[in-house]
Design a protein around this motif. Structure first.
Motif, PDB file in Angstrom:
ATOM      1  N   ILE A  42      -5.149  31.601  -3.645  1.00 32.99           N
ATOM      2  CA  ILE A  42      -4.403  30.548  -2.966  1.00 32.99           C
ATOM      3  C   ILE A  42      -5.247  29.997  -1.815  1.00 32.99           C
ATOM      4  N   GLY A  43      -4.975  28.758  -1.447  1.00 34.64           N
ATOM      5  CA  GLY A  43      -5.659  28.136  -0.323  1.00 34.64           C
ATOM      6  C   GLY A  43      -4.726  27.147   0.355  1.00 34.64           C
ATOM      7  N   LEU A  44      -5.078  26.763   1.569  1.00 39.38           N
ATOM      8  CA  LEU A  44      -4.211  25.872   2.349  1.00 39.38           C
ATOM      9  C   LEU A  44      -5.064  24.967   3.213  1.00 39.38           C
ATOM     10  N   GLU A  45      -4.731  23.674   3.208  1.00 38.67           N
ATOM     11  CA  GLU A  45      -5.286  22.707   4.151  1.00 38.67           C
ATOM     12  C   GLU A  45      -4.135  22.218   5.025  1.00 38.67           C
ATOM     13  N   LEU A  46      -4.343  22.215   6.326  1.00 40.66           N
ATOM     14  CA  LEU A  46      -3.306  21.803   7.258  1.00 40.66           C
ATOM     15  C   LEU A  46      -3.872  20.724   8.173  1.00 40.66           C
ATOM     16  N   GLU A  47      -3.270  19.537   8.124  1.00 38.64           N
ATOM     17  CA  GLU A  47      -3.714  18.420   8.954  1.00 38.64           C
ATOM     18  C   GLU A  47      -2.914  18.397  10.259  1.00 38.64           C
ATOM     19  N   LEU A  48      -3.596  18.059  11.344  1.00 39.03           N
ATOM     20  CA  LEU A  48      -3.013  18.159  12.682  1.00 39.03           C
ATOM     21  C   LEU A  48      -3.219  16.871  13.452  1.00 39.03           C
ATOM     22  N   ASN A  49      -2.343  16.622  14.422  1.00 38.35           N
ATOM     23  CA  ASN A  49      -2.483  15.500  15.347  1.00 38.35           C
ATOM     24  C   ASN A  49      -2.934  16.005  16.705  1.00 38.35           C
ATOM     25  N   LEU A  50      -3.719  15.180  17.384  1.00 36.96           N
ATOM     26  CA  LEU A  50      -4.098  15.421  18.770  1.00 36.96           C
ATOM     27  C   LEU A  50      -3.318  14.448  19.651  1.00 36.96           C
ATOM     28  N   ILE A  51      -2.696  14.970  20.708  1.00 34.80           N
ATOM     29  CA  ILE A  51      -1.909  14.128  21.614  1.00 34.80           C
ATOM     30  C   ILE A  51      -2.366  14.361  23.052  1.00 34.80           C
ATOM     31  N   LEU A  82      -7.213  16.275  13.007  1.00 36.00           N
ATOM     32  CA  LEU A  82      -8.052  17.410  12.635  1.00 36.00           C
ATOM     33  C   LEU A  82      -7.516  17.984  11.323  1.00 36.00           C
ATOM     34  N   GLU A  83      -8.364  18.735  10.628  1.00 39.42           N
ATOM     35  CA  GLU A  83      -7.900  19.459   9.446  1.00 39.42           C
ATOM     36  C   GLU A  83      -8.389  20.903   9.513  1.00 39.42           C
ATOM     37  N   LEU A  84      -7.491  21.812   9.235  1.00 39.18           N
ATOM     38  CA  LEU A  84      -7.804  23.236   9.157  1.00 39.18           C
ATOM     39  C   LEU A  84      -7.830  23.645   7.693  1.00 39.18           C
ATOM     40  N   ASN A  85      -8.928  24.231   7.261  1.00 41.24           N
ATOM     41  CA  ASN A  85      -9.073  24.705   5.887  1.00 41.24           C
ATOM     42  C   ASN A  85      -9.084  26.231   5.894  1.00 41.24           C
ATOM     43  N   MET A  86      -7.955  26.822   5.479  1.00 35.57           N
ATOM     44  CA  MET A  86      -7.859  28.279   5.458  1.00 35.57           C
ATOM     45  C   MET A  86      -8.753  28.860   4.361  1.00 35.57           C
ATOM     46  N   PRO A  87      -9.503  29.913   4.650  1.00 37.76           N
ATOM     47  CA  PRO A  87     -10.301  30.553   3.604  1.00 37.76           C
ATOM     48  C   PRO A  87      -9.398  31.017   2.453  1.00 37.76           C
ATOM     49  N   LEU A  97       1.999  37.417   5.038  1.00 35.34           N
ATOM     50  CA  LEU A  97       2.099  37.847   6.429  1.00 35.34           C
ATOM     51  C   LEU A  97       0.752  37.708   7.138  1.00 35.34           C
ATOM     52  N   GLU A  98      -0.322  38.017   6.425  1.00 34.72           N
ATOM     53  CA  GLU A  98      -1.661  37.881   6.998  1.00 34.72           C
ATOM     54  C   GLU A  98      -2.007  36.407   7.208  1.00 34.72           C
ATOM     55  N   TRP A  99      -1.585  35.556   6.277  1.00 32.64           N
ATOM     56  CA  TRP A  99      -1.771  34.109   6.443  1.00 32.64           C
ATOM     57  C   TRP A  99      -1.086  33.633   7.710  1.00 32.64           C
ATOM     58  N   ASP A 100       0.148  34.080   7.900  1.00 34.78           N
ATOM     59  CA  ASP A 100       0.915  33.702   9.084  1.00 34.78           C
ATOM     60  C   ASP A 100       0.142  34.058  10.353  1.00 34.78           C
ATOM     61  N   ALA A 101      -0.381  35.286  10.413  1.00 37.96           N
ATOM     62  CA  ALA A 101      -1.099  35.728  11.613  1.00 37.96           C
ATOM     63  C   ALA A 101      -2.389  34.942  11.818  1.00 37.96           C
ATOM     64  N   ALA A 333     -17.507  27.916 -12.035  1.00 35.32           N
ATOM     65  CA  ALA A 333     -16.552  26.810 -12.038  1.00 35.32           C
ATOM     66  C   ALA A 333     -15.127  27.355 -12.116  1.00 35.32           C
ATOM     67  N   HIS A 334     -14.197  26.695 -11.442  1.00 30.37           N
ATOM     68  CA  HIS A 334     -12.794  27.078 -11.547  1.00 30.37           C
ATOM     69  C   HIS A 334     -11.917  25.835 -11.427  1.00 30.37           C
ATOM     70  N   LEU A 335     -10.632  26.001 -11.737  1.00 38.14           N
ATOM     71  CA  LEU A 335      -9.654  24.918 -11.709  1.00 38.14           C
ATOM     72  C   LEU A 335      -8.539  25.270 -10.734  1.00 38.14           C
ATOM     73  N   ARG A 336      -7.984  24.236 -10.060  1.00 42.92           N
ATOM     74  CA  ARG A 336      -6.887  24.465  -9.131  1.00 42.92           C
ATOM     75  C   ARG A 336      -5.823  23.387  -9.284  1.00 42.92           C
ATOM     76  N   VAL A 337      -4.588  23.767  -9.024  1.00 36.40           N
ATOM     77  CA  VAL A 337      -3.513  22.817  -8.786  1.00 36.40           C
ATOM     78  C   VAL A 337      -3.429  22.628  -7.278  1.00 36.40           C
ATOM     79  N   GLU A 338      -3.502  21.371  -6.817  1.00 37.38           N
ATOM     80  CA  GLU A 338      -3.360  21.074  -5.395  1.00 37.38           C
ATOM     81  C   GLU A 338      -2.029  20.363  -5.173  1.00 37.38           C
ATOM     82  N   ASN A 339      -1.123  21.025  -4.489  1.00 39.34           N
ATOM     83  CA  ASN A 339       0.193  20.481  -4.182  1.00 39.34           C
ATOM     84  C   ASN A 339       0.118  19.746  -2.850  1.00 39.34           C
TER      85      ASN A 339
END
Length: 494
Positions: A42-51, A82-87, A97-101, A333-339
């Protein structure tokens, strides 16, 4: 998309030839099972705003990235993003739980770096204090590829970016109507998202993608967090129409002819990932027509995994809500579904809970003996996406065997037990599944999303005498306070 562009090829014939060679290579790799399949990651990209201190966008991402010095953070289209790309990691045990931390630690680090640049973070689907002036071309992140993409989309459309939406009214008010235009695609930078990735094998891709399409409307309805744009109360998840309109390459005449938009749900259930790549090439002209020197079929002949640069670049400019991804890591090579349907925020706990619900329900539906999509018209899934985005928890969604139902009832009665079953079958610990699916359960019982909280807060402030601009800034101040405290949105008080 974030890599610097070296050249822009004008030889479209050569580009098309290379894209076709990439398609032929994918077809051969699928036939010969040339993909890394297990374990699922699994992987996660999280986009953020700067204010800034006035709750307005802070155009400081270059300075913040310099302070961070961490490759997991990258720039995005606008200078306030900004964008955060979780390993990537496997989905088992206490992974969630580890992702959360780790997410909390990364965001705390980013907030310190933002503070050094006189800014702070806002994890929200659309920054409600954006104004038309923030969509001027001068606010693009300094990256030649973004500028080229902007030029190609504006040229293809032949006119300015037009935004036209009618909103869901606040209590006792008439619906807000938005009519705006911009000279660039920067309105797309207002859309800050959570993107969930799942690595799957070739035989798994179609059922996992079809399951993701079935879930998209439900995800939006119970995870909405983008109700305001340019001072207007619009859809509960305004990112959906905003993304479509800001990156649309079609003139009005092409829309009238039924030409497909590049922000696309799709038009049918699939039997192979090849269906999606082939559709992308068949229906959409290239925007970034760079080519490299690789012959992918020659690489296959030598036993390697081709990069498929042209196909991957093209795939990145067709913004499906559930996107197919081909990638090569360490020569495999690998394949992913990106939601791609979910907004950012409101809190880390909510983000991970949304991920837990998606991965669990997606797995349960994909592995079901009788696929739910065999009893559901594709158009019904697309209509669910529109209804969930527009109406949030008040939407009426269709689901086989139960008919039309509110999303909170559908989740509590049907999908939450499936999500739990899916997580446990993936090896996720019971305590992690209970923790995060419990957040989804309580959110549905309370019928409170980030969007409904924002709308109610602004409504109360306006009833107390505030104008819309002041109410949005005050609401955002309270929102970011709750965001930093970290308690999930269903617990937030007004």
């Amino acid at each position: 998309m974030g890599n610097d562009v070296l050249a822009s090829s004008t030889d479209r014939a050569h580009y098309r030839h290379k894209v076709q060679r990439c398609l032929d290579s994918i077809e051969r790799m699928l036939a010969e099972r040339r993909f890394h399949e297990q374990p699922q990651r699994i992987g996660l990209e999280l986009e953020l705003n700067l204010i800034d201190g006035a709750m307005l966008p802070s155009m400081s991402n270059a300075e913040v990235l310099d302070h961070l010095g961490d490759p997991v953070f990258t720039a995005e289209l606008g200078q306030h993003n900004l964008e955060l790309n979780m390993p990537p990691r496997t989905l088992h045990g206490d992974a969630l739980l580890e992702w959360d931390a780790r997410l909390r630690a990364y965001l705390a680090k980013a907030d310190v770096a933002a503070g050094e640049a006189g800014a702070s973070l806002a994890m929200i689907g659309i920054l409600p204090t954006l104004a038309e002036e923030h969509f001027e071309s001068k606010w693009f992140t300094s990256n030649a590829r973004y500028s080229l993409l902007n030029d190609e989309i504006i040229t293809a459309r032949g006119e300015l970016t037009h935004l036209a939406m009618e909103g869901q009214p606040l209590p006792g008010q008439r619906p807000d109507v938005l009519r705006s235009q911009a000279d660039s695609i920067l309105p797309e930078a207002a859309c800050t998202s959570t993107q969930l990735h799942l690595q799957v094998g070739p035989d798994e891709f179609a059922p996992y993608w079809n399951a993701s399409q079935c879930l998209a409307g439900v995800q939006l309805a119970i995870g909405a967090n983008s109700p305001f744009l340019l001072g207007k109360a619009l859809w509960h998840e305004t990112r959906i129409p905003l993304f479509l309109q800001s990156t649309d390459t079609r003139s009005q005449e092409l829309k009238n002819q039924g030409v497909r938009p590049r922000v696309w749900f799709g038009e049918k259930w699939i039997t192979s990932i090849f269906d999606l790549f082939e559709e992308n090439v068949r229906y959409f002209p290239g925007l970034l027509t760079e080519t490299d020197g690789e012959d992918p079929l020659d690489v296959l002949e030598s036993g390697g995994a081709p990069q498929l640069t042209e196909l991957r670049m093209h795939n990145g400019t067709v913004w499906r809500w559930n996107r197919p991804v081909y990638d090569v890591v360490d020569g495999m090579a690998h394949l992913r579904v990106e939601n791609r349907v979910l907004p950012a925020g409101p809190t880390v706990a909510d983000v991970v809970a949304n991920a837990a619900f998606f991965y669990g329900a997606q797995r349960a539906l994909a592995q079901a003996e009788r696929p739910v999509w065999s009893a559901m018209a594709f158009q019904a899934a697309e209509e669910n996406l529109q209804r969930g985005a527009r109406d949030g928890m008040d939407a009426q969604l269709y689901w086989p065997d139960v008919g039309w139902m509110r999303p909170d009832e559908l989740v509590l009665r049907v999908l939450l037990p499936l999500a739990y079953e899916g997580l446990i079958s993936a090896g996720v610990s019971a305590r992690a599944a209970d923790r995060f699916l419990g957040i989804i359960e309580q959110r549905c019982i309370a019928r409170r999303t980030g969007s409904s909280w924002q709308r109610e807060c602004v409504d109360r402030l306006e009833r107390a005498g505030a104008d819309r601009e002041s109410a949005l800034r005050d609401m955002l101040t309270r929102y970011t306070d709750h965001m930093h405290e970290g308690d999930p949105v269903h617990t937030w008080r007004l």
